[in-house]
Design an enzyme around this catalytic site. Structure first.
Site, PDB file in Angstrom:
ATOM      1  CB  SER A 110      -0.962   0.000   1.194  1.00  0.00           C
ATOM      2  OG  SER A 110      -2.023  -0.888   0.952  1.00  0.00           O
ATOM      3  CB  SER A 201     -11.962   0.999   0.978  1.00  0.00           C
ATOM      4  OG  SER A 201     -12.379   0.247  -0.152  1.00  0.00           O
TER       5      SER A 201
END
Length: 380
Positions: A110, A201
């Site tokens: 991420s 998310s």
């Protein structure tokens, strides 16, 4: 791939452990089931100074950080751990366990989001989009169904994880390669959470990757390479697309059960976590970003504004306030076989990136202890 080194670990310094509140009796290592690279118990250790510091200056890596890094292997159950710290005096590499070299390429998960957010904010600075634009303005009709409505969601909501969109990886478990459209469609089979509430998310950043392509006519990877990777000379950083192998040199990557997951299809994450990089490149990227080399002042302020996410998240960055009062900014990244964390002072002058070659850290308290050991004021 060149042969790996003989086992190396860091010194476990009792005084530094005491500073961290961690007992040296916990320094016991075990090899994960199925791991092919042996580990050793922390012993003599080794550190290599990349750039020498001027006489009388302090080293970027503190003894307490050394000790905390060693505990990522012992208490954290990682086969290997490494960090690269950088400040005005130079940079320094440290490692623990065996299986990581300073120049290794690895999957950054991420941390990709910081790159995507930077590209979007650059496009906003160029007036090619507005953060107040609805998703529908760029991807008309895509976000609909099960109560989801792209006409009511802004790009700002995607960037700050306040859209309420379901995280598609909750269904795929981050193991199923999907196209961006497939990822979004998986998310849209679920009703949204309350818009305006912070809820992390991966779907948000998959959509932002699609917006970048719609606005520029190029993939998010191409835009990130042109706008970030090439100007900063991040020669070890790439967006691999569907390529399952890592560039050389690289070590092995292990799942939590010890199985080798070095080969991985990056489409399990896409714009939310595809990036491959190195420790030095991440230090360079976060230092440059926070120093204002990639964004005009207005867009950098937007990136650091956590109001929309109620203090939890900015745009591709999040803050952590350490016990000494210092706040560091950065991101973490988790993908099968890799956990990475980059953190920097708000001016970008001091940066630390550490990684382990497995999915995570068994003891979650070790990460904040390592950050505090490195960023809090110390006397040496």
């Amino acid at each position: 791939m060149p042969p790996r080194r003989t086992p190396r670990t860091l010194r476990a310094i009792p005084a530094a452990l005491a500073l961290l509140g961690l007992a040296p009796t916990c320094l016991l290592a075990s090899t994960p089931t199925g791991a092919q690279t042996p580990r050793s118990e922390p012993s003599s250790g080794s550190r290599a100074l990349t750039s020498p510091a001027p006489a009388g200056s302090r080293s970027p890596v503190s003894p307490a950080a050394d000790a905390a890094l060693a505990l990522l292997v012992t208490r954290g159950k990682a086969p290997a751990a490494a960090l690269l710290a950088q400040d005005d005096f130079g940079s320094q590499f440290a490692d623990a366990g065996d299986g990581i070299d300073r120049s290794d390429h690895f999957r950054a998960g991420s941390i990709t989001k910081t790159f995507i957010a930077t590209v979007v904010l650059q496009l906003a600075a160029e007036h090619r989009l507005s953060l107040s634009d609805s998703v529908d303005a760029h991807l008309p009709g895509l976000v609909s169904g099960a109560g989801n409505d792209g006409s009511r969601l802004t790009l700002r909501a995607l960037l700050t994880h306040t859209s309420g969109l379901y995280d598609f990886t909750a269904d795929t478990l981050g193991t199923v390669p999907v196209t961006p459209l497939q990822a979004v469609r998986i998310a849209l089979t679920h009703p949204p959470a309350d818009p305006g509430r912070y809820a992390y998310s991966n779907t948000n950043y998959v959509l932002l990757g699609m917006v970048v392509e719609q606005v520029t006519g190029h993939s998010y990877a191409t835009e990130a390479e042109r706008r970030i990777i090439t100007p900063l000379r991040l020669t070890g950083t790439s967006f691999p697309g569907a390529r399952t192998s890592l560039p050389s040199p690289h070590g092995r990557a292990y799942a939590a059960d010890g199985s080798d997951v070095t080969e991985l299809d990056p489409r399990v994450a896409g714009a939310a976590g595809e990036l491959v990089t190195t420790l030095a490149d991440l230090d360079r990227f976060y230092g440059a970003l926070l120093a204002g080399e990639l964004l005009p002042p207005g867009q950098l302020r937007e990136m650091l504004n956590t109001r929309a996410a109620h203090g939890s998240y900015g745009m591709g960055l999040y803050p952590v306030k350490l016990p000494c009062g210092t706040t560091v900014w950065g991101h973490n990244g988790r993908i099968s076989g890799s956990y990475v964390r980059s953190a920097a002072t708000v001016d970008g002058r001091r940066v630390l990136t550490f990684r382990v070659n497995t999915d995570g850290i068994a003891d979650p308290g070790l990460e904040p202890a390592l950050l505090a050991a490195e960023f809090c004021p110390r006397t040496e």
